[in-house]
Design a protein around this motif. Structure first.
Motif, PDB file in Angstrom:
ATOM      1  N   THR A 134       0.813  -1.222   0.000  1.00 30.86           N
ATOM      2  CA  THR A 134       0.000   0.000   0.000  1.00 30.86           C
ATOM      3  C   THR A 134       0.844   1.269   0.000  1.00 30.86           C
ATOM      4  OG1 THR A 134      -0.146   0.063   2.418  1.00 30.86           O
ATOM      5  CG2 THR A 134      -1.855  -1.162   1.232  1.00 30.86           C
ATOM      6  N   ILE A 135       2.087   1.205   0.493  1.00 32.95           N
ATOM      7  CA  ILE A 135       2.909   2.416   0.587  1.00 32.95           C
ATOM      8  C   ILE A 135       4.072   2.404  -0.400  1.00 32.95           C
ATOM      9  CG2 ILE A 135       2.283   2.850   2.988  1.00 32.95           C
ATOM     10  CD1 ILE A 135       5.020   1.648   3.774  1.00 32.95           C
ATOM     11  N   GLY A 136       4.115   1.413  -1.268  1.00 32.25           N
ATOM     12  CA  GLY A 136       5.147   1.377  -2.296  1.00 32.25           C
ATOM     13  C   GLY A 136       4.823   2.327  -3.433  1.00 32.25           C
ATOM     14  N   PRO A 137       5.749   2.505  -4.373  1.00 31.20           N
ATOM     15  CA  PRO A 137       5.538   3.456  -5.469  1.00 31.20           C
ATOM     16  C   PRO A 137       4.347   3.127  -6.353  1.00 31.20           C
ATOM     17  CG  PRO A 137       7.508   2.117  -5.851  1.00 31.20           C
ATOM     18  CD  PRO A 137       7.091   1.879  -4.442  1.00 31.20           C
ATOM     19  N   ARG A 138       4.028   1.827  -6.486  1.00 26.67           N
ATOM     20  CA  ARG A 138       2.885   1.446  -7.315  1.00 26.67           C
ATOM     21  C   ARG A 138       1.569   1.533  -6.549  1.00 26.67           C
ATOM     22  NH1 ARG A 138       5.140  -2.042 -11.743  1.00 26.67           N
ATOM     23  NH2 ARG A 138       2.981  -2.471 -12.288  1.00 26.67           N
ATOM     24  N   LYS A 180      10.839  -1.753  -8.119  1.00 20.04           N
ATOM     25  CA  LYS A 180      10.241  -2.193  -6.861  1.00 20.04           C
ATOM     26  C   LYS A 180       8.783  -2.598  -7.073  1.00 20.04           C
ATOM     27  CE  LYS A 180       9.357  -0.621  -2.098  1.00 20.04           C
ATOM     28  NZ  LYS A 180       9.852  -1.864  -1.503  1.00 20.04           N
ATOM     29  N   ASP A 181       8.413  -3.741  -6.500  1.00 13.80           N
ATOM     30  CA  ASP A 181       7.043  -4.268  -6.506  1.00 13.80           C
ATOM     31  C   ASP A 181       6.543  -4.644  -7.897  1.00 13.80           C
ATOM     32  OD1 ASP A 181       6.848  -3.909  -3.726  1.00 13.80           O
ATOM     33  OD2 ASP A 181       6.138  -1.845  -3.961  1.00 13.80           O
ATOM     34  N   ASP A 182       7.444  -4.777  -8.863  1.00 14.04           N
ATOM     35  CA  ASP A 182       7.026  -5.209 -10.195  1.00 14.04           C
ATOM     36  C   ASP A 182       6.516  -6.642 -10.089  1.00 14.04           C
ATOM     37  OD1 ASP A 182       6.853  -4.513 -12.981  1.00 14.04           O
ATOM     38  OD2 ASP A 182       8.399  -6.001 -13.372  1.00 14.04           O
TER      39      ASP A 182
END
Length: 329
Positions: free
Chosen positions: A140-144, A271-273
C-alpha cells in the motif's frame, strides 16, 4: 430513442476504442477527458459524427450531463507506471473522487455503470493464475500503491453503491492490453519494445526477464467489456488473454517480428514489479461467453504497422526507462 453512454477517459487508448465501438452500435456517445494523458488525435475522427459529443472535463470535479443517461464507462485514470508516478495524487483522486462523482451521476440518472479496474489489484500475486476470488498481495505504501490502491478503493465504493443504493454496477479487471493508439512513451512493455526496435536500439529487459505477462489485443478487450456491460453480473470479472509469456521470450519475439538485430540488455527490476500476470478467465467464459480470438502474432503485426507510421521525431522522444526513475525523491 438512441441509448446514451458516457465514456470517461475517452481520449485514451482503451477509451477511444470504446467510443468507436459504441458509435458503431448506434449509441449516442458523450466522451469525457481532461487530457492529462489522453490525446484528442485518438478521437478526432469522431468529432464530425452527429452522435458523438466531447466534454473536456476532470471527473474529480462535479460531473453534470444533461438529459437521460443509460450507461457509464469509467475509464479515466493514468494506466502506465510512468504516468501514475508522475501524477500520483491525480491518480488517487480519479480512482476515489472521480469514481464517487460518476457513481453519483449513475444514481441520479438510474444508469448502469462499468468501472475499469485492473489486474494490479492482485499486486505481486501469490496465486497463479489469478482468479477473481484472490484478494491480492499489494504494497500500500510502495511506489505502485497509488495506482493499485486507487483501483482497489474504486472496486469497494462501487460495490457499496451496488449494495446500499441498488445501483447496477459492473467491474472489469483488465489485464495487459495492447494495440493501435498506445503511446510510445508510456512505459508499458509493447510500445517500449517496439519503439526501441524502430529506433535501432537494444531492447531493455528489467530483472532477468523471467517475469510473465499475458497480452490481450484491444479488439478482444473491447468485446469483453461490451459483453460485461450488457450482462447481469455485478461482481468483478477478469478480462484478459490467458496465454502467458516471459518478458525475455517476448523480447525475442519482438526482435523476430521486426527483423532487427538488436541485443537484449538487462537493468534492475523496479520495486514491486509483479513477477506473474495470467488471468483465469473461467468466469468470463461462463458468464459472458467471451474469450480472446486474436492471436498475439496477429495483434502484434497490426500494432507494429501502427507504430511504423510514427515520425522519426516522435520515435526519438520515446524512451524505455525504468519507472523508478520517475519517482519523486
Amino acid at each position: 430513442m438512441k441509448k446514451k453512454i458516457v465514456i470517461t477517459g475517452a481520449a485514451g487508448f482503451l477509451g477511444s476504442h470504446l467510443c468507436d465501438r459504441f458509435i458503431a452500435e448506434g449509441f449516442e456517445v458523450i466522451g469525457m477527458d481532461n487530457l492529462i494523458t489522453g490525446d484528442l488525435k485518438n478521437i478526432a475522427h469522431l468529432f464530425q459524427h452527429k452522435d458523438f459529443h466531447f466534454y473536456h472535463h476532470d471527473v474529480t470535479k462535479f460531473v453534470h450531463v444533461p438529459g437521460k443517461v443509460d450507461y457509464i464507462l469509467h475509464f479515466a485514470s493514468p494506466a502506465s507506471p510512468i504516468d501514475y508516478l508522475k501524477i500520483p495524487i491525480q491518480t488517487l483522486k480519479v480512482g476515489s473522487l472521480g469514481t464517487h462523482n460518476l457513481l453519483g451521476l449513475a444514481k441520479e440518472k438510474n444508469a448502469r455503470i462499468l468501472i475499469a479496474s485492473t489486474s494490479e489489484v492482485y499486486g505481486d500475486p501469490l496465486v497463479h493464475p489469478q482468479n477473481e476470488a484472490y484478494y491480492g498481495n499489494v504494497n500500500t505504501i510502495g511506489p505502485r500503491g497509488v495506482y493499485d490502491e486507487a483501483k482497489r478503493f474504486q472496486e469497494s465504493i462501487t460495490m457499496a453503491y451496488h449494495r446500499f443504493h441498488g445501483l447496477e454496477t459492473r467491474i472489469a479487471r483488465i489485464f495487459n492490453t495492447y494495440g493501435p493508439r498506445m503511446r510510445l512513451n508510456d512505459g508499458r512493455v509493447i510500445p517500449a519494445f517496439l519503439g526501441q526496435a524502430l529506433r535501432g536500439e537494444d531492447l531493455t529487459v528489467f530483472g532477468d526477464g523471467s517475469q510473465t505477462r499475458s497480452f490481450c489485443y484491444v479488439d478482444d478487450q473491447v468485446e469483453g467489456l461490451y459483453k460485461l456491460l450488457m450482462s447481469d453480473y455485478s461482481l468483478p470479472v477478469n478480462i484478459g488473454n490467458p496465454h502467458e509469456i516471459s518478458i525475455l521470450d517476448f523480447a525475442e519475439e519482438i526482435i523476430k517480428l521486426t527483423g532487427t538485430q538488436q541485443k537484449i540488455v538487462f537493468k534492475p527490476l523496479p520495486k514491486d514489479d509483479p513477477m506473474q500476470r495470467q488471468p483465469d478467465i473461467a468466469k468470463a467464459k461462463e458468464i459472458l461467453g467471451w474469450e480472446p480470438k486474436i492471436s498475439r502474432a496477429e495483434g502484434l503485426k497490426t500494432t507494429y504497422e501502427y507504430f511504423k507510421g510514427f515520425s522519426k521525431e516522435a520515435l526519438q522522444k520515446s524512451e524505455h526507462k525504468n519507472f523508478s526513475d520517475h519517482i519523486k525523491k
